[in-house]
Enzyme design. Structure first.
Site, PDB file in Angstrom:
ATOM      1  N   GLN A 166       0.884  -1.156   0.000  1.00 38.40           N
ATOM      2  CA  GLN A 166       0.000   0.000   0.000  1.00 38.40           C
ATOM      3  C   GLN A 166       0.921   1.205   0.000  1.00 38.40           C
ATOM      4  OE1 GLN A 166      -2.543  -1.398   3.370  1.00 38.40           O
ATOM      5  NE2 GLN A 166      -4.198  -0.686   2.051  1.00 38.40           N
ATOM      6  N   SER A 167       0.599   2.204  -0.798  1.00 38.09           N
ATOM      7  CA  SER A 167       1.540   3.281  -1.095  1.00 38.09           C
ATOM      8  C   SER A 167       1.788   4.273   0.029  1.00 38.09           C
ATOM      9  CB  SER A 167       1.062   4.052  -2.326  1.00 38.09           C
ATOM     10  OG  SER A 167       1.005   3.193  -3.426  1.00 38.09           O
ATOM     11  N   THR A 168       0.811   4.507   0.878  1.00 40.15           N
ATOM     12  CA  THR A 168       0.974   5.574   1.865  1.00 40.15           C
ATOM     13  C   THR A 168       0.602   5.100   3.266  1.00 40.15           C
ATOM     14  OG1 THR A 168      -1.297   6.386   1.651  1.00 40.15           O
ATOM     15  CG2 THR A 168       0.343   7.318   0.122  1.00 40.15           C
ATOM     16  N   GLN A 207      -3.117   5.044   3.676  1.00 35.13           N
ATOM     17  CA  GLN A 207      -3.772   3.834   3.181  1.00 35.13           C
ATOM     18  C   GLN A 207      -3.656   2.698   4.193  1.00 35.13           C
ATOM     19  OE1 GLN A 207      -1.924   3.083  -0.607  1.00 35.13           O
ATOM     20  NE2 GLN A 207      -3.333   4.418  -1.703  1.00 35.13           N
TER      21      GLN A 207
END
Length: 181
Positions: free
Chosen positions: A18-20, A23
């Site tokens: 998951q990128s962030t 998230q």
């Protein structure tokens, strides 16, 4: 069937990302779905699945994604029978990286598995589908980026775009807008 004894003799790697940090906090269902791919690997015949989740909270646009780098190294060493991801095109950050991954998987005989199917990069039709998936993903990202930038520009034209102020500065409002927070 595309899965052979040779594939099953090597590891099944589940790539979770998951990128962030946002998230990670606000989208736990995505993470659950990604981790559940280990069970899918077992149902397809692998005795166990190796989870690669070192890249949680790391943006694809960032410089370092150690999980991705370790996965690619394991593929090149011939230790990976299959790579599983919710959406295969999320395995790479751009078209060049995506096509490199497909090429390496094809060279060593590693399958790519996502929620939609099982792909053998050595087969022309599967390679075509994987290439199109990557191209569509890249197009989707560029469209979303363009829409976001245009929305910011429109807010700025209306005088409604407010960005964080650097430390040490105080945000002030023009006289006609004093009542704004």
């Amino acid at each position: 069937m595309k899965i052979t004894a040779e594939h099953l003799a090597r590891g099944a790697y589940v790539y979770v990302r998951q990128s962030t940090a946002d998230q990670l906090v606000n989208n736990p269902e995505s993470r659950r779905r990604q981790y559940s791919l280990a069970e899918r690997a077992r149902s397809l015949g692998w005795s166990d699945a190796i989870i690669k989740d070192d890249d949680l909270g790391r943006s694809g646009s960032g410089i370092s994604r150690p999980g991705s780098e370790e996965l690619l190294a394991a593929i090149c060493e011939g230790r990976v029978g299959a790579v599983l991801a919710i959406e295969a095109s999320r395995l790479a950050r751009n078209g060049r990286d995506w096509h490199t991954l497909i090429e390496f998987c094809g060279l060593v005989g590693t399958l790519i598995i996502d929620e939609d199917g099982i792909y053998e990069p050595r087969h022309p039709n599967d390679r075509l589908l994987l290439g199109m998936n990557g191209t569509m993903s890249e197009l989707e990202l560029s469209i979303l980026r363009a829409r976001s930038i245009e929305a910011l520009k429109q807010k700025a034209r209306r005088g409604e775009l407010f960005l964080a102020v650097a430390i040490g500065y105080v945000k002030s409002w023009p006289e006609q807008n004093r009542e704004r927070p």
